[in-house]
Write a protein that holds these residues in place. Sequence first.
Motif, PDB file in Angstrom:
ATOM      1  N   VAL A  74       0.538  -1.033  -0.228  1.00  0.00           N
ATOM      2  CA  VAL A  74       0.107  -0.120  -0.092  1.00  0.00           C
ATOM      3  C   VAL A  74       0.970   1.224  -0.143  1.00  0.00           C
ATOM      4  O   VAL A  74       0.321   2.373   0.085  1.00  0.00           O
ATOM      5  N   ARG A  75       2.082   1.197  -0.163  1.00  0.00           N
ATOM      6  CA  ARG A  75       3.279   2.078  -0.195  1.00  0.00           C
ATOM      7  C   ARG A  75       2.998   3.221   1.114  1.00  0.00           C
ATOM      8  O   ARG A  75       3.080   4.261   0.799  1.00  0.00           O
ATOM      9  N   VAL A  76       2.876   2.591   2.300  1.00  0.00           N
ATOM     10  CA  VAL A  76       2.716   3.480   3.390  1.00  0.00           C
ATOM     11  C   VAL A  76       4.090   3.290   4.078  1.00  0.00           C
ATOM     12  O   VAL A  76       4.509   2.153   4.445  1.00  0.00           O
ATOM     13  N   ILE A  77       4.855   4.526   4.569  1.00  0.00           N
ATOM     14  CA  ILE A  77       6.006   4.601   5.301  1.00  0.00           C
ATOM     15  C   ILE A  77       5.453   5.054   6.769  1.00  0.00           C
ATOM     16  O   ILE A  77       4.976   6.191   6.923  1.00  0.00           O
ATOM     17  N   THR A  78       5.809   4.286   7.856  1.00  0.00           N
ATOM     18  CA  THR A  78       5.596   4.852   9.357  1.00  0.00           C
ATOM     19  C   THR A  78       6.878   5.044   9.940  1.00  0.00           C
ATOM     20  O   THR A  78       7.952   3.985   9.844  1.00  0.00           O
ATOM     21  N   LEU A  79       7.058   6.157  10.606  1.00  0.00           N
ATOM     22  CA  LEU A  79       8.101   6.599  11.089  1.00  0.00           C
ATOM     23  C   LEU A  79       8.131   6.276  12.483  1.00  0.00           C
ATOM     24  O   LEU A  79       7.045   6.001  13.164  1.00  0.00           O
ATOM     25  N   THR A  80       9.442   6.163  13.282  1.00  0.00           N
ATOM     26  CA  THR A  80       9.206   5.842  14.649  1.00  0.00           C
ATOM     27  C   THR A  80       8.693   6.815  15.578  1.00  0.00           C
ATOM     28  O   THR A  80       8.127   6.381  16.677  1.00  0.00           O
ATOM     29  N   ASN A  81       8.337   8.157  14.837  1.00  0.00           N
ATOM     30  CA  ASN A  81       7.512   8.874  15.796  1.00  0.00           C
ATOM     31  C   ASN A  81       6.105   8.710  15.599  1.00  0.00           C
ATOM     32  O   ASN A  81       5.565   9.567  16.259  1.00  0.00           O
ATOM     33  N   GLY A  82       5.727   7.752  14.935  1.00  0.00           N
ATOM     34  CA  GLY A  82       4.394   7.583  14.588  1.00  0.00           C
ATOM     35  C   GLY A  82       3.806   7.924  13.519  1.00  0.00           C
ATOM     36  O   GLY A  82       2.630   7.877  13.041  1.00  0.00           O
ATOM     37  N   GLU A  83       4.317   9.121  12.747  1.00  0.00           N
ATOM     38  CA  GLU A  83       3.968   9.735  11.557  1.00  0.00           C
ATOM     39  C   GLU A  83       3.705   8.617  10.354  1.00  0.00           C
ATOM     40  O   GLU A  83       4.849   8.067  10.234  1.00  0.00           O
TER      41      GLU A  83
END
Length: 83
Positions: free
Chosen positions: A34-43
């Motif tokens: 689904v081409r979703v990147i999740t960062l460690t800060n939750g964004e």
Amino acid sequence: MRKLILAASALALMSGAALATEVDGTVAKFNPAVRVITLTNGESFTIPRDVAIPPQLAPGKRVAIDQHDNGAKIESVMVDAAS
């Protein structure tokens, strides 16, 4: 007249720069389906199909995500080679 043109050009350049932002962070999760990147800060960021995703993108990698129009459009994703 020339001063007016220079002032207008400078204003146009400064206003365009204000619309672009860059988000830096570390990848926590990446879902290529689904081409979703999740960062460690939750964004989380959904990357449009017309934007290339670097093949080395993986959890733990540092990334820079360039956005335009106050986050309405993602223009690029770059992975820090040193991470």
